[in-house]
Design a protein around this motif. Structure first.
Motif, PDB file in Angstrom:
ATOM      1  N   ILE A  85      31.400  46.114  64.163  1.00  0.00           N
ATOM      2  CA  ILE A  85      32.213  44.943  65.243  1.00  0.00           C
ATOM      3  C   ILE A  85      30.919  43.951  65.534  1.00  0.00           C
ATOM      4  CG2 ILE A  85      33.619  44.312  66.786  1.00  0.00           C
ATOM      5  CD1 ILE A  85      34.857  46.952  66.595  1.00  0.00           C
ATOM      6  N   CYS A  88      30.515  38.988  70.368  1.00  0.00           N
ATOM      7  CA  CYS A  88      30.365  37.551  70.852  1.00  0.00           C
ATOM      8  C   CYS A  88      29.134  36.656  71.233  1.00  0.00           C
ATOM      9  CB  CYS A  88      31.882  37.602  71.777  1.00  0.00           C
ATOM     10  SG  CYS A  88      31.839  35.314  72.323  1.00  0.00           S
ATOM     11  N   PRO A  95      34.518  41.795  69.864  1.00  0.00           N
ATOM     12  CA  PRO A  95      35.815  41.064  70.821  1.00  0.00           C
ATOM     13  C   PRO A  95      37.115  42.137  70.407  1.00  0.00           C
ATOM     14  CG  PRO A  95      34.800  40.922  68.347  1.00  0.00           C
ATOM     15  CD  PRO A  95      33.479  41.645  69.167  1.00  0.00           C
ATOM     16  N   GLU A  96      37.646  41.920  70.482  1.00  0.00           N
ATOM     17  CA  GLU A  96      39.591  42.584  69.842  1.00  0.00           C
ATOM     18  C   GLU A  96      39.538  42.407  68.050  1.00  0.00           C
ATOM     19  OE1 GLU A  96      41.978  40.756  72.741  1.00  0.00           O
ATOM     20  OE2 GLU A  96      41.246  42.110  74.361  1.00  0.00           O
ATOM     21  N   LYS A  97      39.687  42.960  67.330  1.00  0.00           N
ATOM     22  CA  LYS A  97      39.977  43.253  66.268  1.00  0.00           C
ATOM     23  C   LYS A  97      41.247  42.074  65.549  1.00  0.00           C
ATOM     24  CE  LYS A  97      39.561  45.448  61.848  1.00  0.00           C
ATOM     25  NZ  LYS A  97      38.877  46.642  61.456  1.00  0.00           N
ATOM     26  N   ARG A  98      41.677  41.252  65.249  1.00  0.00           N
ATOM     27  CA  ARG A  98      42.829  40.392  65.020  1.00  0.00           C
ATOM     28  C   ARG A  98      43.086  40.360  63.776  1.00  0.00           C
ATOM     29  NH1 ARG A  98      44.041  37.193  69.902  1.00  0.00           N
ATOM     30  NH2 ARG A  98      44.204  39.151  71.481  1.00  0.00           N
ATOM     31  N   GLU A 116      36.918  38.784  57.976  1.00  0.00           N
ATOM     32  CA  GLU A 116      37.875  39.821  59.563  1.00  0.00           C
ATOM     33  C   GLU A 116      37.297  38.351  60.469  1.00  0.00           C
ATOM     34  OE1 GLU A 116      35.814  43.870  59.452  1.00  0.00           O
ATOM     35  OE2 GLU A 116      35.537  43.829  57.873  1.00  0.00           O
ATOM     36  N   CYS A 117      38.826  38.861  61.038  1.00  0.00           N
ATOM     37  CA  CYS A 117      38.454  38.077  62.881  1.00  0.00           C
ATOM     38  C   CYS A 117      38.660  38.700  63.709  1.00  0.00           C
ATOM     39  CB  CYS A 117      39.991  37.312  62.133  1.00  0.00           C
ATOM     40  SG  CYS A 117      39.976  35.746  63.206  1.00  0.00           S
ATOM     41  N   TYR A 118      38.202  38.158  65.052  1.00  0.00           N
ATOM     42  CA  TYR A 118      37.772  39.439  66.089  1.00  0.00           C
ATOM     43  C   TYR A 118      37.762  37.887  67.369  1.00  0.00           C
ATOM     44  CZ  TYR A 118      36.211  42.690  63.398  1.00  0.00           C
ATOM     45  OH  TYR A 118      35.537  43.743  62.030  1.00  0.00           O
ATOM     46  N   CYS A 120      37.705  37.301  71.555  1.00  0.00           N
ATOM     47  CA  CYS A 120      36.589  37.750  72.902  1.00  0.00           C
ATOM     48  C   CYS A 120      37.903  37.311  73.950  1.00  0.00           C
ATOM     49  CB  CYS A 120      35.126  37.085  72.850  1.00  0.00           C
ATOM     50  SG  CYS A 120      34.557  37.483  74.622  1.00  0.00           S
ATOM     51  N   THR A 126      37.444  33.063  68.774  1.00  0.00           N
ATOM     52  CA  THR A 126      37.819  33.368  67.415  1.00  0.00           C
ATOM     53  C   THR A 126      36.041  33.323  67.020  1.00  0.00           C
ATOM     54  OG1 THR A 126      39.881  32.325  67.063  1.00  0.00           O
ATOM     55  CG2 THR A 126      39.174  33.700  65.554  1.00  0.00           C
ATOM     56  N   ARG A 128      34.633  35.246  63.215  1.00  0.00           N
ATOM     57  CA  ARG A 128      35.021  35.544  62.307  1.00  0.00           C
ATOM     58  C   ARG A 128      34.124  36.009  61.785  1.00  0.00           C
ATOM     59  NH1 ARG A 128      38.881  31.709  60.091  1.00  0.00           N
ATOM     60  NH2 ARG A 128      38.185  31.775  57.477  1.00  0.00           N
TER      61      ARG A 128
END
Ligand SMILES: [Zn+2]
Length: 496
Positions: A85, A88, A95-98, A116-118, A120, A126, A128
């Motif tokens: 992952i 940030c 960060p959190e996975k989106r 992949e999008c995350y 914080c 966001t 990327r």
């Protein structure tokens, strides 16, 4: 190409796209750019040194083979970074996975299809993580998961002039194969694992179900599944994505078209290799040869790669005797740093002796482990071995002096159920030892050995839990940049 179903369409697309990818390595500017990033001279020197330490029969191991090991090690430890992952960039937190989003143009030009999008929550930003596929871009980003690793590492091998293949396991892993001229065969190289020539690693080590493993180079597409499994029947039963004959035809026609531009000589050479490779695939690889882990009979090259060999090759029966200066001073003092991997003989004008094994009286299944990821070094027993033993011998008989007092620092670290026992024998290893079942003998002042004309210090590393039991008992564990000496023996001597 005759495609019978959706699954074969997908299979064929994958074959074509991977075959195209490896063609991009052949761009001369890209190869030059890549080679300029490799510390070629440094790797060559290291490789020559290692080669000089091992006994080589004929062309058994060549500089070319050892250089690949150095390249693997440099790539993993210095050049490329593994990212699960992406952190940030502002706060350094995970960060959190989106989820997955489409690539924007600036990402797509570098071959990123998936991004992949995350998010914080702390910085409300966001992040990327484009999964770049373009090896030129990877030389800059220098990060990713096995796809990026293998892609970039295969390019590096090409940059050094090796014949290299990108090897795709249809399940979910990617690695590299390099052609070894000394062995006349393809060698498995996994840059994520810093592993070389251990093709059963996945099936035996990781318990992965193997089905299709296909290799791609500028000259060919090959089904190399049979190098990576010892369970031919099980694997055949698992292969149901396409018809076998169809796959064979696909691979042959792709290969044919790739080789059509090669010179007749090159074509002959490739054909010869192919024949040898097919012969290799006729019989399943032997599992008991230790060819899937660093255990006992793993190839020498593999053991060097794992940093397990060092001077393991030299049978050790070193004995400390007193020199003129030490006799005159009636004082003997030696210490060892695992970080520096050297002894300092304080009582002999602090002379230095390199490598732990140089002053060892005897040892069995012990090696010096370097944990690059954690920056930690220590001596441990070999993977899979139930017991490691190591001893140092001090014999002062010829000097006419005997021990008065003894000061020892013997440090060890255990985890879980791991055990370290220290044995101290007065005189020789045949005498009755004193046993210290403790992690640290630090420091121990004793007169118990008074009058003895020598001493043997021995450590026994046992127990621990599971596959990593060997790591649960350690000697001299310290940070790789530590300046301390976790092994120290100081002896005051006198006439009997
Ligand atoms: Zn943040």
């Amino acid at each position: 190409m005759d495609l019978q179903n959706e699954s074969e369409v997908k299979f064929f697309q994958e074959l074509r796209s991977k075959s195209k990818l490896v063609q991009t390595y052949e761009n001369l500017n890209l190869l030059q750019y890549a080679v300029d990033l490799i510390p070629v001279e440094e790797l060559n020197i290291k490789a020559s040194l290692k080669l000089s330490l091992i006994e080589v029969e004929e062309n058994d191991v060549t500089l070319e083979d050892v250089l690949i090991l150095e390249l693997l090690s440099w790539f993993k430890n210095t050049f490329f970074k593994w990212v699960d992952i992406p952190k940030c960039e502002s706060c350094g937190q995970l960060p959190e996975k989106r989820g997955i989003v489409p690539a924007i143009e600036s990402e797509a030009v570098w071959g990123a299809i998936r991004v992949e999008c995350y998010f914080c929550p702390r910085c409300e930003r966001t992040i990327r993580f484009p999964r770049y596929n373009n090896p030129r871009k990877l030389l800059e980003t220098r990060q990713g998961r096995c796809g990026e690793w293998a892609n970039c590492f295969t390019l590096m091998c090409r940059a050094l002039g090796y014949d290299a293949r990108l090897v795709v396991d249809w399940n979910d892993h990617v690695w590299t194969e390099v052609y070894s001229f000394s062995k006349n065969r393809w060698m498995h190289c996994d840059s994520c694992e810093n592993a070389c020539d251990v093709p059963l690693l996945y099936e035996m080590g990781w318990k992965k179900p193997i089905s299709y493993i296909i290799a791609f180079s500028k000259d060919e597409v090959q089904d190399v599944t049979w190098r990576y499994t010892s369970k031919f029947r099980e694997v055949l039963n698992r292969r149901n994505l396409c018809r076998e004959l169809w796959l064979l035809n696909c691979i042959s026609s792709l290969t044919e078209s790739l080789q059509s531009k090669a010179s007749p000589e090159r074509q002959r050479e490739l054909k010869m290799r192919r024949v040898l490779e097919l012969a290799e695939f006729l019989t399943p690889p032997l599992v008991n040869q230790g060819n899937w882990s660093g255990r006992t009979s793993g190839s020498l090259a593999w053991r060097i790669a794992r940093g397990e060999t060092e001077l393991d090759i030299r049978p050790s029966t070193f004995v400390f005797n007193l020199n003129a200066l030490e006799i005159e001073q009636k004082h003997f003092h030696i210490k060892y740093s695992c970080a520096l991997n050297k002894y300092i003989r304080v009582s002999d004008k602090s002379s230095e002796i390199h490598n732990w094994v140089s002053c060892i009286f005897s040892y069995n299944d012990i090696f010096r482990k370097v944990e690059n990821d954690w920056n930690i070094v220590y001596l441990a027993r070999k993977e899979g071995s139930p017991k490691g033993v190591i001893s140092w011998k001090f014999n002062f008989e010829d000097s006419g002096l005997v021990i008065q007092t003894l000061k020892l620092n013997l440090s060890s670290t255990t985890f879980g159920e791991g055990k370290v026992k220290w044995f101290l024998y007065p005189g020789s290893e045949q005498s009755i030892p004193r046993i210290y079942e403790m992690k640290d003998v630090t420091p121990l002042y004793t007169q118990e050995f008074k009058g003895s004309s020598g001493l043997v210090i021995s450590a026994e590393l046992t127990e621990g839990i599971g596959d990593v039991a060997w790591q649960h008992s350690q000697l001299f564990r310290q940070a790789a940049d530590s300046s301390e000496f976790p092994f120290e023996v100081e002896i005051a001597l006198d006439k009997p």
